[in-house]
Design an enzyme around this catalytic site. Structure first.
Site, short mmCIF file in Angstrom:
data_model
loop_
_atom_site.label_atom_id
_atom_site.label_comp_id
_atom_site.label_asym_id
_atom_site.label_seq_id
_atom_site.Cartn_x
_atom_site.Cartn_y
_atom_site.Cartn_z
N CYS A 120 -38.41 4.19 -23.58
CA CYS A 120 -37.33 3.81 -24.47
C CYS A 120 -36.10 3.51 -23.61
CB CYS A 120 -37.03 4.93 -25.46
SG CYS A 120 -36.03 4.37 -26.86
N CYS A 122 -32.78 4.46 -24.81
CA CYS A 122 -31.59 5.18 -25.28
C CYS A 122 -31.03 6.20 -24.28
CB CYS A 122 -31.83 5.83 -26.63
SG CYS A 122 -33.16 7.03 -26.65
N LYS A 196 -41.87 6.47 -36.77
CA LYS A 196 -40.79 7.33 -36.30
C LYS A 196 -39.61 7.17 -37.26
CE LYS A 196 -37.73 8.13 -32.38
NZ LYS A 196 -37.53 7.90 -30.95
N ARG A 206 -30.94 14.98 -28.45
CA ARG A 206 -29.88 14.08 -27.97
C ARG A 206 -28.88 14.84 -27.10
NH1 ARG A 206 -29.50 10.38 -33.48
NH2 ARG A 206 -31.68 9.70 -33.35
N ARG A 218 -29.38 4.99 -35.91
CA ARG A 218 -30.61 4.27 -35.58
C ARG A 218 -31.34 3.75 -36.83
NH1 ARG A 218 -30.18 5.77 -30.40
NH2 ARG A 218 -30.64 7.88 -29.66
N LYS A 249 -43.53 11.03 -36.44
CA LYS A 249 -42.45 11.83 -35.90
C LYS A 249 -41.24 11.76 -36.83
CE LYS A 249 -39.23 11.83 -32.12
NZ LYS A 249 -38.59 11.04 -31.13
N SER A 276 -37.26 18.40 -31.58
CA SER A 276 -36.28 19.38 -31.11
C SER A 276 -35.67 20.21 -32.23
CB SER A 276 -35.18 18.65 -30.33
OG SER A 276 -34.60 17.63 -31.12
N TYR A 315 -42.27 21.63 -27.94
CA TYR A 315 -41.54 22.45 -26.97
C TYR A 315 -42.10 23.87 -26.92
CZ TYR A 315 -38.58 18.41 -27.45
OH TYR A 315 -38.14 17.11 -27.48
#
Ligand code: PBG
Length: 326
Positions: A120, A122, A196, A206, A218, A249, A276, A315
Site C-alpha cells: 500500500c 499510505c 476492506k 494508524r 478513506r 477486514k 488493531s 496481533y
C-alpha cells in the site's frame, strides 16, 4: 415431566467430551503475525494504543520474527515506517527503502518463514492516502496502479512470498499479477484485501504505522460498512483478476461478511484481519480488569474461524501460539 431422549448437556459434561465434539479448532499454521518495521538500530518503540506491539528496527524485527517462528508461527506480514514521506510514497518502492530491506533481511534470516508484504502507499505518502492525490484532493485510481506494480515487483525481488495489496484501488490485483508475471515472479502469490471496509477499528494501526490521512478519510476507496453483498462483488473481481487468497477486514464486526464469502467462494482460501482496534479493545478492557484477556482472545479468534476464515491475521498470534503449543 418428560424429557426428550436427546439431552445436549450429555456432550458438555467434561472438558474432554467438549473437545471431542467441538466443530472449530484454531490451527497455528494459519495465523499471520503483523510486524511494524522502522528505521534505525536497536529501536523498540512501544505503541501506546497497542500494548506489547512495537515499532522495531530491522535488527529487532528479525529477533521478533524468530521468536514468533520458534513459537510455531509460520507467517508474518510486514509494514514499513519510513523516515521520509513524499506525495508519491517513493519509499514504498525504493529498493533501498526500509520495507525492501526489512523483507530481504527477515527472509534471509529465517528462510522458511512465510513473508507477506503489505502493498500500500499510505505509510509512505506525506498525505497518508493509499494512492496518488490530485490538486483537488481526489485519489487517482489508475496512476496509483503503476506505483503498486513497482512496489510488488520490488517486494518480490526482495524475497516476499506473498504480496498483499491493501489500498482498495480498482484493478490492483490484475496490475500486480501482470507486474509479477512480467518480471518472472509468477510463483509469488497475491493475498488481496478484497473486502476492506472503511473502519474506525484501524485507529491504533494508524498510530503504529503513522499513516492517518492528513485530510479527509478513506471512504472513496474503502467499503461502506452498511453493505455486505458488495463484498461478494469485490471478491469475485479479485478472483477474476488473479488473487490466490482473498480477505475480509476487519473481522469482528464483519463475521456475517466472512460467512457469506466462505459460502459463496468455498474454493478460495479466505483470510480475515483481526485488526488493531479489535486487539486494543481487549487489551484495554483487560487492563482495567473488566475482561479476562486470554478467554476473550480465544473466543474472538475462534469466532472468526467459525464464521469461515481459513487464515487469521492477528496481533494475538504469539499469545495464541503459546496456548496452542506449536
Ligand atoms: C494499509 C493498512 C491498514 C491496515 C492494514 N493495512 C490501515 C488502513 O487502511 O488505514 C489496518 C490494520 C489494522 O488496523 O490492524 N492500507
Amino acid at each position: 415431566m418428560k424429557f426428550p431422549i436427546t439431552r445436549p448437556r450429555r456432550l458438555r459434561k467434561t472438558q474432554a467430551i467438549r473437545d471431542l465434539v467441538r466443530e472449530t479448532a484454531i490451527n497455528i499454521d494459519q495465523l499471520i503475525y503483523p510486524i511494524f518495521v522502522c528505521e534505525g538500530e536497536d529501536v523498540k518503540n512501544p505503541i501506546p494504543s497497542m500494548p506489547e506491539i512495537y515499532q522495531l528496527s530491522i535488527d529487532n524485527a528479525i529477533k521478533e520474527a524468530k521468536e514468533a517462528y520458534e513459537l510455531g508461527i509460520k507467517s508474518v506480514i510486514l509494514f514499513g515506517i519510513p523516515n521520509k514521506k513524499d506525495d508519491v510514497g517513493s519509499q514504498a518502492y525504493d529498493e533501498n527503502g526500509i520495507i525492501a530491506n526489512a523483507i530481504d533481511s527477515i527472509k534471509s534470516a529465517i528462510p522458511d518463514l512465510i513473508v507477506v508484504a503489505d502493498a500500500c502507499l499510505c505509510e509512505y505518502t506525506s498525505h497518508g492516502h493509499c494512492g496518488i492525490v490530485d490538486k483537488n484532493g481526489q485519489i487517482l485510481n489508475d496512476p496509483t496502479l503503476e506505483l503498486l506494480k513497482k512496489e510488488a515487483y520490488v517486494y518480490a525481488k526482495m524475497g516476499a512470498d506473498i504480496i498483499a495489496p491493501s489500498g482498495m484501488m480498482d484493478g490492483m490485483v490484475k496490475a500486480i499479477r501482470e507486474s509479477l508475471d512480467e518480471n518472472n515472479f509468477s510463483d509469488v502469490a497475491i493475498m488481496s484485501y478484497s473486502a476492506k471496509y472503511s473502519s474506525s477499528f484501524y485507529g491504533p494501526f494508524r498510530d503504529a504505522a503513522q499513516s492517518a490521512p492528513a485530510f479527509g478519510d478513506r471512504k472513496t476507496y474503502q467499503m461502506d460498512f452498511r453493505k455486505a453483498k458488495e463484498a461478494i462483488k469485490e471478491v469475485l473481481l479479485d478472483i477474476e483478476e488473479g488473487a490466490d487468497i482473498v480477505m475480509v477486514k476487519p473481522a469482528l464486526a464483519y463475521l456475517d461478511v466472512i460467512k457469506t464469502i466462505k459460502d459463496e467462494f468455498p474454493y478460495i482460501p479466505l483470510a480475515a484481519y483481526n485488526v488493531s482496534g479489535e486487539y486494543s479493545m481487549v487489551k484495554a478492557a483487560a487492563n482495567l480488569g473488566w475482561i479476562d484477556e486470554k478467554a476473550a482472545m480465544l473466543e474472538i479468534i475462534t469466532a472468526i474461524k467459525r464464521a469461515g476464515a481459513d487464515i487469521i491475521i492477528t496481533y494475538f498470534a504469539k499469545e495464541m501460539a503459546k496456548i496452542l503449543g506449536g
